[in-house]
Design a protein around this motif. Structure first.
Motif, PDB file in Angstrom:
ATOM      1  N   ALA A  21      41.980  30.000  44.091  1.00 36.68           N
ATOM      2  CA  ALA A  21      40.605  30.649  44.663  1.00 36.68           C
ATOM      3  C   ALA A  21      40.685  32.151  45.080  1.00 36.68           C
ATOM      4  O   ALA A  21      41.754  32.449  45.150  1.00 36.68           O
ATOM      5  CB  ALA A  21      40.329  29.829  45.786  1.00 36.68           C
ATOM      6  N   PHE A  22      39.594  32.606  44.956  1.00 37.40           N
ATOM      7  CA  PHE A  22      39.431  33.993  45.289  1.00 37.40           C
ATOM      8  C   PHE A  22      39.611  34.209  46.822  1.00 37.40           C
ATOM      9  O   PHE A  22      39.391  33.238  47.361  1.00 37.40           O
ATOM     10  CB  PHE A  22      38.153  34.616  44.808  1.00 37.40           C
ATOM     11  N   PRO A  23      40.386  35.418  47.156  1.00 38.61           N
ATOM     12  CA  PRO A  23      40.508  35.801  48.619  1.00 38.61           C
ATOM     13  C   PRO A  23      39.200  36.155  49.798  1.00 38.61           C
ATOM     14  O   PRO A  23      39.562  36.767  50.514  1.00 38.61           O
ATOM     15  CB  PRO A  23      41.616  36.701  48.708  1.00 38.61           C
ATOM     16  N   TRP A  24      38.309  35.366  49.138  1.00 43.65           N
ATOM     17  CA  TRP A  24      37.115  35.751  50.161  1.00 43.65           C
ATOM     18  C   TRP A  24      36.238  34.592  50.479  1.00 43.65           C
ATOM     19  O   TRP A  24      36.618  33.597  49.955  1.00 43.65           O
ATOM     20  CB  TRP A  24      35.986  36.851  49.536  1.00 43.65           C
ATOM     21  N   ALA A  25      35.159  34.779  51.373  1.00 38.80           N
ATOM     22  CA  ALA A  25      34.504  33.495  51.857  1.00 38.80           C
ATOM     23  C   ALA A  25      33.985  32.626  50.646  1.00 38.80           C
ATOM     24  O   ALA A  25      34.285  31.421  50.738  1.00 38.80           O
ATOM     25  CB  ALA A  25      33.513  33.897  52.509  1.00 38.80           C
ATOM     26  N   LYS A  32      24.597  34.537  46.554  1.00 37.38           N
ATOM     27  CA  LYS A  32      23.526  33.957  47.047  1.00 37.38           C
ATOM     28  C   LYS A  32      23.234  32.755  47.312  1.00 37.38           C
ATOM     29  O   LYS A  32      22.867  32.115  48.437  1.00 37.38           O
ATOM     30  CB  LYS A  32      22.062  34.465  46.367  1.00 37.38           C
ATOM     31  N   ALA A  33      23.690  31.793  46.373  1.00 36.27           N
ATOM     32  CA  ALA A  33      23.756  30.266  46.450  1.00 36.27           C
ATOM     33  C   ALA A  33      24.810  29.832  47.347  1.00 36.27           C
ATOM     34  O   ALA A  33      24.860  28.881  48.048  1.00 36.27           O
ATOM     35  CB  ALA A  33      24.104  29.670  45.200  1.00 36.27           C
ATOM     36  N   CYS A  34      26.052  30.458  47.436  1.00 36.82           N
ATOM     37  CA  CYS A  34      27.130  30.226  48.331  1.00 36.82           C
ATOM     38  C   CYS A  34      26.541  30.758  49.643  1.00 36.82           C
ATOM     39  O   CYS A  34      26.994  29.771  50.701  1.00 36.82           O
ATOM     40  CB  CYS A  34      28.343  31.119  47.989  1.00 36.82           C
ATOM     41  N   GLN A  35      25.998  31.536  50.118  1.00 43.10           N
ATOM     42  CA  GLN A  35      25.699  32.045  51.271  1.00 43.10           C
ATOM     43  C   GLN A  35      24.428  31.276  51.993  1.00 43.10           C
ATOM     44  O   GLN A  35      24.378  31.104  53.168  1.00 43.10           O
ATOM     45  CB  GLN A  35      25.528  33.593  51.630  1.00 43.10           C
TER      46      GLN A  35
END
Length: 114
Positions: A92-96, A109-112
């Motif tokens: 996984a990428f190291p951000w939210a 946008k979809a994730c947040q």
């Protein structure tokens, strides 16, 4: 004997200098028979060059049209051609939003959005 050796050395140097020096009877060699013939040849190659450039332009325009007919249009877009290898994640990428790439705005946008 010394005088004889000096004469032979002098004659040797003189004959070498004459061999290297161009003769007065040798003229510069022209590559064509006349100035008119040379001008006609240059004009011919100028016309051939312009025709070649024109041909390259026409073939390039045709190939561009064929390429755009094949690849340009709504069916060839990023959304319609998402291949599985493009979303391959070994970790996984190291951000939210760890499934979104750094510059994937729609995914962010979809994730947040809850």
């Amino acid at each position: 004997t010394h005088h004889a050796m000096q004469r032979s050395a002098t004659s040797l140097v003189r004959s070498a200098a004459q061999a290297v020096r161009p003769r007065a009877t040798q003229a510069a060699r022209n590559m064509s028979s006349s100035e008119e013939h040379a001008a006609a040849g240059a004009a011919m190659w100028k016309k051939i060059s312009f025709a070649g450039v024109g041909l390259c332009f026409v073939v390039g325009a045709y190939e561009y049209k064929v390429h755009m007919d094949h690849h340009g249009g709504p069916s060839y877009s990023y959304e319609n051609n998402q291949f599985p290898a493009m979303k391959k994640r070994n970790k996984a990428f190291p951000w939210a939003c760890n499934d979104c790439g750094l510059f994937e705005g729609e995914c962010w946008k979809a994730c947040q959005t809850p």
